[in-house]
Structure formats: C-alpha cells, structure tokens
Scaffold this motif. Structure first.
Motif, PDB file in Angstrom:
ATOM      1  N   ASN A  76      -1.936   3.115   7.935  1.00 57.97           N
ATOM      2  CA  ASN A  76      -0.907   4.011   7.244  1.00 57.97           C
ATOM      3  C   ASN A  76       0.516   3.779   7.627  1.00 57.97           C
ATOM      4  N   ARG A 142      -6.263  -3.299  -0.202  1.00 63.92           N
ATOM      5  CA  ARG A 142      -5.582  -2.145  -1.364  1.00 63.92           C
ATOM      6  C   ARG A 142      -4.516  -1.643  -0.733  1.00 63.92           C
ATOM      7  N   THR A 144      -1.069   1.513  -0.895  1.00 61.72           N
ATOM      8  CA  THR A 144      -0.742   2.263  -1.572  1.00 61.72           C
ATOM      9  C   THR A 144       0.555   2.847  -1.116  1.00 61.72           C
ATOM     10  N   ARG A 146       3.593   5.677  -1.082  1.00 59.47           N
ATOM     11  CA  ARG A 146       3.889   6.943  -1.843  1.00 59.47           C
ATOM     12  C   ARG A 146       5.478   7.169  -1.838  1.00 59.47           C
ATOM     13  N   TRP A 171       4.660  -3.119  -8.994  1.00 59.88           N
ATOM     14  CA  TRP A 171       4.927  -1.949  -9.571  1.00 59.88           C
ATOM     15  C   TRP A 171       6.391  -1.583  -9.631  1.00 59.88           C
ATOM     16  N   ASP A 212       1.506   8.610  -5.506  1.00 60.90           N
ATOM     17  CA  ASP A 212       0.946   7.436  -4.845  1.00 60.90           C
ATOM     18  C   ASP A 212       0.615   6.422  -5.756  1.00 60.90           C
ATOM     19  N   PHE A 213       1.411   5.081  -5.447  1.00 61.22           N
ATOM     20  CA  PHE A 213       0.991   4.098  -6.588  1.00 61.22           C
ATOM     21  C   PHE A 213       0.310   2.864  -5.723  1.00 61.22           C
ATOM     22  N   THR A 214      -0.783   2.544  -6.561  1.00 58.68           N
ATOM     23  CA  THR A 214      -1.736   1.702  -5.680  1.00 58.68           C
ATOM     24  C   THR A 214      -1.808   0.198  -6.316  1.00 58.68           C
ATOM     25  N   ASP A 216      -4.331  -2.713  -6.011  1.00 56.84           N
ATOM     26  CA  ASP A 216      -5.626  -3.003  -5.379  1.00 56.84           C
ATOM     27  C   ASP A 216      -5.931  -4.546  -5.857  1.00 56.84           C
ATOM     28  N   ASP A 227      -1.885   7.907  -8.264  1.00 53.69           N
ATOM     29  CA  ASP A 227      -2.562   9.131  -7.960  1.00 53.69           C
ATOM     30  C   ASP A 227      -4.304   8.891  -7.779  1.00 53.69           C
ATOM     31  N   GLY A 228      -4.437   7.742  -7.455  1.00 55.58           N
ATOM     32  CA  GLY A 228      -5.964   7.445  -7.278  1.00 55.58           C
ATOM     33  C   GLY A 228      -6.604   7.292  -8.571  1.00 55.58           C
ATOM     34  N   SER A 301       0.171   2.625   2.788  1.00 56.87           N
ATOM     35  CA  SER A 301      -0.996   2.390   3.319  1.00 56.87           C
ATOM     36  C   SER A 301      -1.860   1.227   2.984  1.00 56.87           C
TER      37      SER A 301
END
Ligand code: NAG
Ligand code: NAG
Ligand code: NAG
Ligand code: NAG
Ligand code: NAG
Ligand code: NAG
Ligand code: NAG
Ligand code: NAG
Ligand code: NAG
Ligand code: NAG
Ligand code: NAG
Length: 369
Positions: A76, A142, A144, A146, A171, A212-214, A216, A227-228, A301
């Motif tokens: 992270n 994965r 992420t 923030r 994104w 939080d944008f991920t 994966d 956000d998950g 992260s």
C-alpha cells in the motif's frame, strides 16, 4: 475544506546524473538504430532513461534494448511519503527499490483533506498537467487508488495502467461530471471502432469525497470497483477480434499512472474536448485564487497476481518472441533493472553531480484554499 500544509518540494539527496539523449522517432516498422536503441513511450529513440519505464521493446533496436521491467511488489503506497517519489524522471536510474513513483511531468505538493494526508497533482496553463508513473510493473493484480478528482470542465483526473506495448486500463474523471467516472481499456494502442468506454454514474461527489477506485486485472477477467463494489466486469473471452482471432485484451506488464491532464485545450481533438466537458476556463475562480487546478491522491494499494510462481532472485519481467499471434511472451528475469547495469554510471549527456544538485533548490509554499 482543503488545507495545504507547508510544503517543501525538493530532492532529498544528490541525484546521479543519469539522463538520456534523444534521437529519431520510432515505431514497430521503423525501430531505433543501435546508437539510440530505446524507443520511449512517446515514440522517440534515445539512451539513458529512454530505456526505462514505458520503453517499447517492439520499436526499440532489439527485443532486449529496453531495461527489464521491475517486478510487481504487493504494497500500500502512501503517497504523502514523498521521499518515495522522484520529482524529475530524467534523473531516474531504474532502481525501483529507491523510488516507488517518478514524476514524468508537472509537479506535486503535500495536501491534507478531511484529515487524510495526500499529494496534489497540479495543472497550470503552462505545465501541461502532472503525470506520475509507478517504478514497478504489474502483470496482473488488483490495484486500488484512493483519490479526489478535479471539478473543472476540460480537466481530467486519471488513474490508469499502461504497458510498454500500450495495453491500457482506465479510470478517468472528466471534471464537469463529479458524480461519474469512465472505465475503458485498450489493447496495444488499438482504437476500436466501437469504444470500450463505459460511464459509471451515481458515484457521489468525487471532488468533495474520498473514494477507492479499483482496477482488478486478472488474466481472464477485468473488474472495475468503487469503494469495493463492482461496477463493471469485462471477460477476456469477449475481447476476441472475430476477424483476426486475436484476443484484444490487456496482457503485458503495466505501470500504474496517476495524472491530471488538460483535455479541454485547442491542441486536443474536438472529440476529446467534448468528452472532457469542453474547453478549460482559465479564469475559473478556483484557478485564479490558487494558481493551479489540482486532484488529490492519498494512496495506491497493489496486490500482485502474477500467474506463475517466482523465487526471490526474480527482479523483473522481460519480453521474448511472440508466443501466439501478436502476443509476446513475458518471462521472469534476475537481470538488473538499472541503466548501465549500475546505479551511478553516466549517460552520454551527463552533467557533473554538483551542478545537478543546484537545479533543485527547495521551494517553500504555504497556502490556504
Ligand atoms: C509530506 O508530508 C509528509 C508527512 O505526512 C512528510 O513526511 C513529507 O516529507 C512531506 N513531503 C514534502 C515534500 O514536504
Ligand atoms: C513509422 O515511422 C516512420 C519514420 O518516422 C514513418 O515514416 C512511418 O509512417 C511510421 N509508421 C507508422 C505505422 O506510423
Ligand atoms: C527535469 O530535469 C531536466 C534536466 O535537467 C530538465 O530539462 C527538466 O526541465 C526537468 N523537469 C522538470 C519538470 O523540472
Ligand atoms: C537501490 O536502492 C536501494 C534503496 O535505496 C539501495 O539500498 C541499493 O543500494 C540501490 N541499488 C543500487 C545498485 O544502487
Ligand atoms: C457499496 O455497497 C454497499 C453495500 O451494498 C453500500 O452500502 C454502499 O453504498 C455501496 N457503495 C457505493 C459507492 O455504491
Ligand atoms: C466475437 O464473436 C463473439 C460470438 O459471436 C461475440 O461474443 C464477441 O463479442 C465478438 N467479439 C468482438 C470483439 O466483437
Ligand atoms: C492504504 O493505507 C492508508 C493509510 O493507512 C489507508 O487510509 C488506505 O485506505 C489504504 N488504501 C488501501 C487502498 O487499502
Ligand atoms: C490475487 O492475489 C491475492 C493475494 O495474494 C489472492 O488473495 C487472490 O486470490 C488472487 N486472485 C486471483 C484471481 O488469483
Ligand atoms: C528463479 O526463477 C528464475 C526465473 O524463473 C529461474 O531462471 C531460476 O533458475 C530460479 N532460481 C532458483 C534458485 O530456483
Ligand atoms: C509479435 O507481436 C508484436 C506485438 O503485437 C507485433 O507487432 C509483431 O508483428 C509480432 N511479430 C510476429 C513475427 O508476429
Ligand atoms: C542470474 O541467474 C543466473 C543463473 O542462476 C546466474 O548465473 C546469474 O549470475 C544471475 N544474475 C544476476 C544478475 O544475479
């Protein structure tokens, strides 16, 4: 409310004068010559740092002209630890243990928002925006980020992955719509006839609130999350080009890039300007009072998902010959990722160390927005 702390932007240590020299332009059909062997991500041949992040192996002099790509490390990355960010990429020597990020363009400063320490990426009329790239690559994983986006038409906040062959996963946040985000992906820089872009709506205010944008990214599936929560899933099996049989899905090691960039300027194509919400208003009160537009990044992260096990001597990814149509093989390597196989060797256009250190006088900025 957003407070800027007292900020010192400086390079902590005296940097090795690595640098690089630029030669001709390059592409896959006209690769670089042996004197300037490395094709940079912007399509220019060179040596020195041109052989590091983003160096295109297919357009370079030979498949191994580019330095190996530093291997993925799960971590992270707290961006307010600016000691891990090299503020001028041209001084990078390829040591990914020394820096997690390089500033390829523009400038950053420390900022705290809603109690969370972060960095701000700046955009001014003159700096062309700010781009940070990770020094390590991800070959599936994965990721992420923030972040808080900008809120100005024509100003785009972006969190993407980008490979040396221009595989790309995005994104992106055009600043005129702060409840939306755009997801997209590209294979080897090919612009498809029908865009792969999708607008994700109802995100809540991305300027005022941390999210939080991920991304994966797995070999068979690409999933975007906020956000998950999953907002979009793309299957590699749905990316087969039925005319050629090629799976047009990102599959080469990629750097993580964070940016704030000007899409609403006259040199951009009309379609890009419209997509971004129109021309940038350089008279916007936010810009006039602060002297810049900005976007905030708190952390990134990374959970690596390399597909084959590795041992502790692996340092990097290297490209090999194609394994299938248009798909180069990617192998682990224990070779050094450093320019000239050492940390402190000079590039051909090097300056003495003492001169370099004086280029980076500290600047102290204290501001309240
Ligand atoms: C940014 O803030 C962190 C503490 O949150 C500090 O360690 C770091 O040195 C600051 N960086 C700069 C460039 O001031
Ligand atoms: C590749 O570069 C050469 C030399 O600059 C140029 O003539 C050619 O049009 C380029 N090819 C492509 C496909 O862009
Ligand atoms: C980075 O350093 C190079 C070489 O000294 C210089 O030309 C360039 O302007 C610097 N970039 C920034 C953003 O300061
Ligand atoms: C790379 O950076 C790490 C951390 O700063 C340092 O310990 C190591 O000696 C460096 N490696 C080389 C070859 O300079
Ligand atoms: C994510 O899902 C949770 C549980 O369903 C929900 O409470 C939350 O509002 C969702 N977040 C977003 C951004 O949609
Ligand atoms: C190729 O054909 C399959 C089956 O008809 C379809 O699902 C897929 O979307 C097509 N691929 C593309 C890239 O259009
Ligand atoms: C990374 O660490 C920071 C500080 O502990 C935390 O606030 C943030 O949520 C973490 N980010 C991720 C994506 O896990
Ligand atoms: C990716 O790596 C994480 C952490 O090692 C692991 O929990 C997860 O199952 C992996 N995911 C896939 C799809 O392999
Ligand atoms: C470690 O992995 C590399 C690359 O896969 C391989 O060439 C090497 O033999 C391995 N070393 C050991 C000690 O297993
Ligand atoms: C290998 O793959 C690259 C990248 O897709 C492509 O440009 C090149 O033409 C391929 N080479 C062969 C011999 O198929
Ligand atoms: C890489 O591994 C090979 C074979 O194990 C070994 O001969 C070589 O010295 C290693 N190279 C480096 C840079 O560690």
């Amino acid at each position: 409310m957003f407070f800027l702390l007292a900020v010192v932007i400086s390079l902590a240590a005296i940097l090795p004068p690595v640098l690089g020299t630029r030669g001709a332009t390059c592409n896959a059909t006209t690769p670089c010559s042996s004197d300037y062997p490395c094709c940079s991500e912007y399509g220019f041949c060179g040596n020195g740092y041109y052989c590091l992040g983003g160096c295109d192996p297919i357009s370079s002099h030979s498949l191994n002209s580019c330095k190996p790509n530093p291997i993925c490390h799960s971590a992270n990355y707290t961006l307010s630890d600016t000691s891990r960010i090299l503020s001028n990429y041209t001084y990078f020597n390829g040591n990914a243990s020394e820096y997690d990020w390089v500033v390829q363009q523009g400038s950053i400063f420390n900022a705290t928002s809603d109690g969370e320490p972060a960095i701000a990426l700046t955009l001014t009329e003159n700096n062309g925006g700010t781009l940070l790239s990770s020094t390590r690559y991800v070959h599936y994983g994965r990721i992420t980020a923030r972040l808080k986006t900008g809120r100005w038409a024509g100003v785009v906040t972006a969190f993407i992955t980008m490979s040396s062959l221009k595989d790309e996963i995005d994104w992106e946040f055009p600043g005129d719509a702060t409840t939306e985000g755009q997801t997209n992906y590209f294979w080897q820089g090919v612009i498809p006839q029908t865009t792969n872009g999708v607008t994700e709506t109802g995100l809540g205010d991305t300027y005022s609130n941390w999210h939080d944008f991920t991304i994966d990214w797995q070999p068979d599936t690409l999933t975007f999350l906020v956000d998950g929560n999953v907002t979009r899933t793309v299957k590699a099996s749905d990316c087969v080009n039925n005319a050629t049989g090629v799976t047009e899905y990102p599959n080469t090691p990629s750097r993580i890039q964070l940016s704030l960039w000007p899409a609403g300027i006259s040199t951009e194509p009309q379609g890009t300007i419209q997509w971004a919400g129109g021309m940038i208003n350089w008279n916007d009160p936010d810009y006039v009072s602060a002297g810049h537009f900005y976007a905030l990044f708190q952390s990134v992260s990374v959970q690596c998902n390399d597909t084959t096990p590795m041992n502790s001597s692996v340092t990097s990814y290297v490209y090999g010959p194609n394994v299938t149509l248009d798909t180069p093989s990617i192998a682990y390597s224990n070779a050094t990722t450093l320019i000239n196989n050492a940390g402190r060797l000079l590039g051909s256009n090097a300056m003495p160390v003492t001169f370099v250190s004086t280029l980076f006088a500290s600047a102290l900025v204290t501001q309240l927005l």
